[in-house]
Write a protein that holds these residues in place. Sequence first.
Motif, PDB file in Angstrom:
ATOM      1  N   UNK A  56       2.145 -96.141   2.376  1.00 47.05           N
ATOM      2  CA  UNK A  56       1.694 -96.608   3.691  1.00 47.05           C
ATOM      3  C   UNK A  56       0.187 -96.537   3.850  1.00 47.05           C
ATOM      4  N   UNK A  57      -0.512 -95.739   2.997  1.00 43.88           N
ATOM      5  CA  UNK A  57      -1.960 -95.636   3.100  1.00 43.88           C
ATOM      6  C   UNK A  57      -2.678 -96.838   2.486  1.00 43.88           C
ATOM      7  N   UNK A  58      -1.983 -97.669   1.733  1.00 50.07           N
ATOM      8  CA  UNK A  58      -2.630 -98.782   1.043  1.00 50.07           C
ATOM      9  C   UNK A  58      -2.972 -99.928   1.982  1.00 50.07           C
ATOM     10  N   UNK A  59      -2.265-100.038   3.065  1.00 50.98           N
ATOM     11  CA  UNK A  59      -2.498-101.150   3.994  1.00 50.98           C
ATOM     12  C   UNK A  59      -3.603-100.784   4.984  1.00 50.98           C
ATOM     13  N   UNK A  60      -4.663-101.586   5.024  1.00 51.71           N
ATOM     14  CA  UNK A  60      -5.766-101.326   5.946  1.00 51.71           C
ATOM     15  C   UNK A  60      -5.434-101.718   7.378  1.00 51.71           C
ATOM     16  N   UNK A  61      -4.361-102.485   7.549  1.00 49.69           N
ATOM     17  CA  UNK A  61      -3.972-102.921   8.892  1.00 49.69           C
ATOM     18  C   UNK A  61      -2.859-102.065   9.472  1.00 49.69           C
ATOM     19  N   UNK A  62      -2.545-100.974   8.813  1.00 50.27           N
ATOM     20  CA  UNK A  62      -1.466-100.105   9.291  1.00 50.27           C
ATOM     21  C   UNK A  62      -1.852 -99.467  10.629  1.00 50.27           C
ATOM     22  N   UNK A  63      -0.835 -99.193  11.427  1.00 52.36           N
ATOM     23  CA  UNK A  63      -1.056 -98.576  12.732  1.00 52.36           C
ATOM     24  C   UNK A  63      -1.663 -97.176  12.551  1.00 52.36           C
ATOM     25  N   UNK A  89      -1.357 -94.423  14.286  1.00 50.34           N
ATOM     26  CA  UNK A  89      -0.441 -93.302  14.429  1.00 50.34           C
ATOM     27  C   UNK A  89       0.382 -93.102  13.162  1.00 50.34           C
ATOM     28  N   UNK A  90       0.740 -94.178  12.497  1.00 47.30           N
ATOM     29  CA  UNK A  90       1.477 -94.060  11.236  1.00 47.30           C
ATOM     30  C   UNK A  90       0.606 -93.363  10.189  1.00 47.30           C
ATOM     31  N   UNK A  91      -0.674 -93.756  10.096  1.00 52.38           N
ATOM     32  CA  UNK A  91      -1.591 -93.142   9.133  1.00 52.38           C
ATOM     33  C   UNK A  91      -1.764 -91.655   9.438  1.00 52.38           C
ATOM     34  N   UNK A 109      -6.423 -91.833  -0.092  1.00 51.70           N
ATOM     35  CA  UNK A 109      -6.912 -90.982   1.003  1.00 51.70           C
ATOM     36  C   UNK A 109      -8.418 -91.153   1.170  1.00 51.70           C
ATOM     37  N   UNK A 110      -9.157 -91.257   0.038  1.00 53.08           N
ATOM     38  CA  UNK A 110     -10.602 -91.429   0.095  1.00 53.08           C
ATOM     39  C   UNK A 110     -10.968 -92.688   0.871  1.00 53.08           C
ATOM     40  N   UNK A 111     -10.161 -93.727   0.735  1.00 48.13           N
ATOM     41  CA  UNK A 111     -10.472 -94.994   1.407  1.00 48.13           C
ATOM     42  C   UNK A 111     -10.516 -94.847   2.919  1.00 48.13           C
ATOM     43  N   UNK A 112      -9.751 -93.891   3.464  1.00 48.66           N
ATOM     44  CA  UNK A 112      -9.709 -93.720   4.911  1.00 48.66           C
ATOM     45  C   UNK A 112     -10.861 -92.856   5.433  1.00 48.66           C
ATOM     46  N   UNK A 113     -11.734 -92.338   4.537  1.00 45.05           N
ATOM     47  CA  UNK A 113     -12.918 -91.619   5.011  1.00 45.05           C
ATOM     48  C   UNK A 113     -13.885 -92.548   5.728  1.00 45.05           C
ATOM     49  N   UNK A 114     -13.843 -93.823   5.402  1.00 42.64           N
ATOM     50  CA  UNK A 114     -14.719 -94.796   6.062  1.00 42.64           C
ATOM     51  C   UNK A 114     -14.096 -95.475   7.250  1.00 42.64           C
ATOM     52  N   UNK A 147      -8.634 -90.424  12.513  1.00 40.00           N
ATOM     53  CA  UNK A 147      -8.123 -90.685  11.161  1.00 40.00           C
ATOM     54  C   UNK A 147      -9.100 -90.175  10.118  1.00 40.00           C
ATOM     55  N   UNK A 148     -10.376 -90.389  10.359  1.00 41.95           N
ATOM     56  CA  UNK A 148     -11.402 -89.927   9.427  1.00 41.95           C
ATOM     57  C   UNK A 148     -11.360 -88.399   9.278  1.00 41.95           C
ATOM     58  N   UNK A 149     -11.208 -87.695  10.404  1.00 43.02           N
ATOM     59  CA  UNK A 149     -11.147 -86.234  10.359  1.00 43.02           C
ATOM     60  C   UNK A 149      -9.890 -85.757   9.640  1.00 43.02           C
ATOM     61  N   UNK A 150      -8.777 -86.434   9.869  1.00 45.04           N
ATOM     62  CA  UNK A 150      -7.528 -86.060   9.194  1.00 45.04           C
ATOM     63  C   UNK A 150      -7.637 -86.237   7.688  1.00 45.04           C
TER      64      UNK A 150
END
Length: 477
Positions: A83-90, A92-94, A120-125, A131-134
């Motif tokens: 589920x982390x691969x999709x950049x358009x994911x909701x 709350x799901x992330x 996971x690294x991709x979501x730092x940006x 989400x970034x803090x998580x």
Amino acid sequence: TIPPRIHSAMIADRLDSLPASPMRPGCKATPAEERQVLGIVGRLASKDAEERAKAAKDLGNLAVSGPGAAGAVANRVDGLASGLKSKTEDAQVILNILSTLRILCEEGYANALAVHVLNVIAWLGSDNQVVQRKAATLLRVMAEEGASASLAHYAQQLWACFEKSSLQAPIEALTAIAESGQTAAVLPMVPKVLQILGDDRSRSRLAACSMLAALCRAGGVDALCAQGFIDTSSSTQIDTTTTDQSLLHSLLMLVRDDTDPALRRAAVDTLKIIVDCSPSVAEVLKEKYALLLFNCMSSLKGSMHQEARSILAEVLGVDADRYGRAPQPARPVQPLVEKIDWRSIVKEAEEIRAAAEHGRELLAEVCAICLDNDIPRTKGGLRVLSCGHKFHSQCVDDWFGWKKKCKHACTCPLCRKREDIADDKSQPPTAPSQVRLPPVGRAEARSRSAARSDRAGSVARLRSTVSSARSARPRRS
């Protein structure tokens, strides 16, 4: 309907055909837990975002229910992390997926999640700060739980996240990477860490000190010396052009000037680690930063800094009990009730006022060793060296004593001019030290009391002579 016995056999055959589980030894999941995990993972493919978010949360709740269930969830982590691969994911799901992955890390499956570090690294940006803090917190937990080797390749991304968001989790992850021995991945960030030491945020400065201490504990002192961050030259002059890049100077300035006790202690501990790992650095501290070390010891006042003073005293080789205590003012002289010549008192008051005006500049000066601004009244009074610099007598004696102990020439702490200690004691005091201030000692009080008694006796004898002459004169009728 399928009989229960045949249904159980079918489930067992299906479980046997699945890939090997990364479960820890002794943590075997029951068939019921495996079935429950399979059902929840299937819900992650739902088209409804709320259903996917609820499924990710249910996996986290199941992981904390027992070690077997946590192993079953870790065995299906590929479906969860997809589920982390999709950049358009909701969002709350992330968030729920990241929370469940953190639970698995805390349960001991950090290495099993290492293959998903890039996702996971991709979501730092992410533009979403929550989400970034998580994501940053998950990476910190992964590094602390043993997956630091996998994170070492992404040290630059972690630092970029720290600079962009000012979160503490990325630099804490870098600290865990350094502690695991991956010093080569952290060394390129040292120049930026030194800049953080001058930041106005106390938490950032503390995190930077912790990162440097971890780097030194892992054997990075030699690399820091080789790259010039720790000066190992034998020159006794501080190069002002490289001061900003000197790790020793930055740490000593934190100890002397910062107001946060935890940060000052962290800086002292980092210095101690550096000295323990490289004894030659202690000689550099004594040669180039001796005065700054004395300033640090004098500024660490009170019992809460006693251990920090002891560490610096051990580096210098001096007694820590002589420093860090507030100077005790001299006891005031008790006035004597006696008959006094008021003309003499007025004259003496004028002399004292003139001396006070002349000595106001002395009172405003600061001892460069202990940083106290009341030189004439404390620590043995004023002492002026041949170069003209003024210090406390006790402070400069301690300085010269330490110089002799180190077998160094006795020089002025400020200008490094050599001082002849034997001739210095025999010479008369210089002009500034001859300024007399109001009495503050017992010997001076006794001398003044004796002078007043003599004056009072002279006045009494004069009055007695005048009275006798008047009584002998015949009275007029």
